[in-house]
Write an enzyme that holds these catalytic residues in place. Sequence first.
Site, mmCIF file in Angstrom:
data_model
loop_
_atom_site.group_PDB
_atom_site.id
_atom_site.type_symbol
_atom_site.label_atom_id
_atom_site.label_comp_id
_atom_site.label_asym_id
_atom_site.label_seq_id
_atom_site.Cartn_x
_atom_site.Cartn_y
_atom_site.Cartn_z
ATOM 1 N N GLY A 153 0.823 -1.200 0.000
ATOM 2 C CA GLY A 153 0.000 0.000 0.000
ATOM 3 C C GLY A 153 0.860 1.253 0.000
ATOM 4 N N GLY A 204 -0.336 -5.013 0.637
ATOM 5 C CA GLY A 204 -1.566 -4.770 -0.094
ATOM 6 C C GLY A 204 -1.692 -5.599 -1.356
ATOM 7 N N GLU A 227 5.205 -6.140 7.536
ATOM 8 C CA GLU A 227 4.579 -5.045 8.294
ATOM 9 C C GLU A 227 5.237 -4.752 9.633
ATOM 10 O OE1 GLU A 227 1.782 -6.192 5.176
ATOM 11 O OE2 GLU A 227 2.975 -7.347 6.618
ATOM 12 N N ASP A 235 -1.862 -7.385 7.656
ATOM 13 C CA ASP A 235 -3.299 -7.157 7.486
ATOM 14 C C ASP A 235 -3.776 -7.763 6.164
ATOM 15 O OD1 ASP A 235 -1.908 -5.225 5.976
ATOM 16 O OD2 ASP A 235 -3.545 -3.781 6.118
#
Length: 540
Positions: A153, A204, A227, A235
């Site tokens: 992301g 992402g 992350e 996530d």
Amino acid sequence: MFARSVCARAGSAARCTALRYSSAMPLRAKIVNPAFAGKIQQMSTKTEKESALHTPLSDTIAGRGDREDARRNEVKESEQVISEWPGDEPEDVLFDSVFGLRTIELNRPKALHALNGSMIRKIVPRLREWAKSDMANVIVIKGSGEKAFCAGGDITTLAKNNKSSETGWQKSAYYFALEYKLDHLIATYKKPYVAFLDGITMGGGVGLSIHAPFRIATERTLFAMPETTIGFFPDVGASFFLPRMPGAVGMYLALTSERLKGVNAYYAGVATHYIHSSALPALEKRLAELRFNDYDKLHERMSLINSTIEEYSTGLPHDEPIQLQGALRKEIDRIFGLDTLEEVRTELKALAEKNVSLSEWAKTTLKTLESRSPTSVYVTFRQMKIGQKWSIAETFEREHSIATKFMQSGEFTEGVDALLIRKDKNPQWKPNTWEEIQKAGVENVVAPYFRGDDSVAKLEFLNSADYKEYPFDNFGIPHERVVEAMVKKEGLNKNEIIDHFLRKSNGKPGVKEVLTDILWRKTKTHLGKTTWIDEKPKKA
């Protein structure tokens, strides 16, 4: 949701005039194939009210189960609208239509296709339209060029949002809501969805692909969930897919951000197929030519696509052994399957102090863990432990709550700032060490991330579909639990077990190699009979 703007690569040039949709479908993204520009309205001749908004779950997601169960689990479509904003980039996603194939091509090569709101606002309405179109048979998602599928992301923008004002985190929370809605849509999509993991696939980018029934790795694939490096947590549905990986592999990947390159993404189960990148254009062309009967069930269509992809398998590289196998894999399962993070640390220290073959691995792994945000590591450990009980919808709901807390806490912002903005690579975590967390009380630090926040609106998905296990998880190399069930049920010897799975998978590449490792680690043979070794992770 992690991306580093490390290098640039040549993106696909714009190949035709952009097509603007009517107000009913406000998309400004570029259609790649000009032959379809005049016919694009034919892609979906049904209005949303005319479409099957209450299609049985068995026909949309699971593809199996009786009708009575399906009626009790009707999938309802949300009426919420996600569409492009005036300031969105016009060509960060390209779309193509060739016969029954619909292609999504991520097109931010300088940012390694880092996912942002502009891209999501283009992809979501396309997927929703294609889901209702009788002309769209197969969806393919890929990245332009050779470097990346999607490196994560746009975290730099999120960190800047958080720093902009006391309420700046709300913009970031909105982004995560948007991203997770897309991820849930993909995870519950009612048409065949194929992801080309050709290049860097992280954060992402994993969310855009890991929940798909078909995930194709190539020699250029580089998978990771990094992350904890930036003070965040895995996530995009990692709470669902990582704990469901065999043994403690998911926990290991979540905490250490270990990278899986090329064919090893396939061996580990991240990908369902391995194909050389040079064969992807031919595969894409073949998928466009597939024809389905109107009465074909989803599982029948999936089977045809699976056999089509297998036709383009070019074999596996002989110079790349299975990365997580043998004695290393046994230690990963033993150590990272323990009940507490403190036990994991203690066992790594003990192994590092021994003069054995895996001592260096233990030292490196321990150093890696202790360099990460202590808060991220502790939150991730708990996430992996409890996430295996969450449904796919609950996963994204809970992850949105956790992500929002990280946007507020400052840990994520400090990590991104240190790594990508000020670039001193010296983040000042708070707390800064594992000992400081223990002194403050692990529960005091970790529990707030799992409590939820009444001030944040509940995530509203684009449909009501939900499940506890992936509906289509049988296209890759057999999962370890499937092998376990076979061993316990049939009483076969090792060669017979391997032969069984080779026949069942039509000789799928890699099955023999992975099965051989599983049987070496998890079984014993006595009087010609193979038995499964039921072991719980334990201290040395």
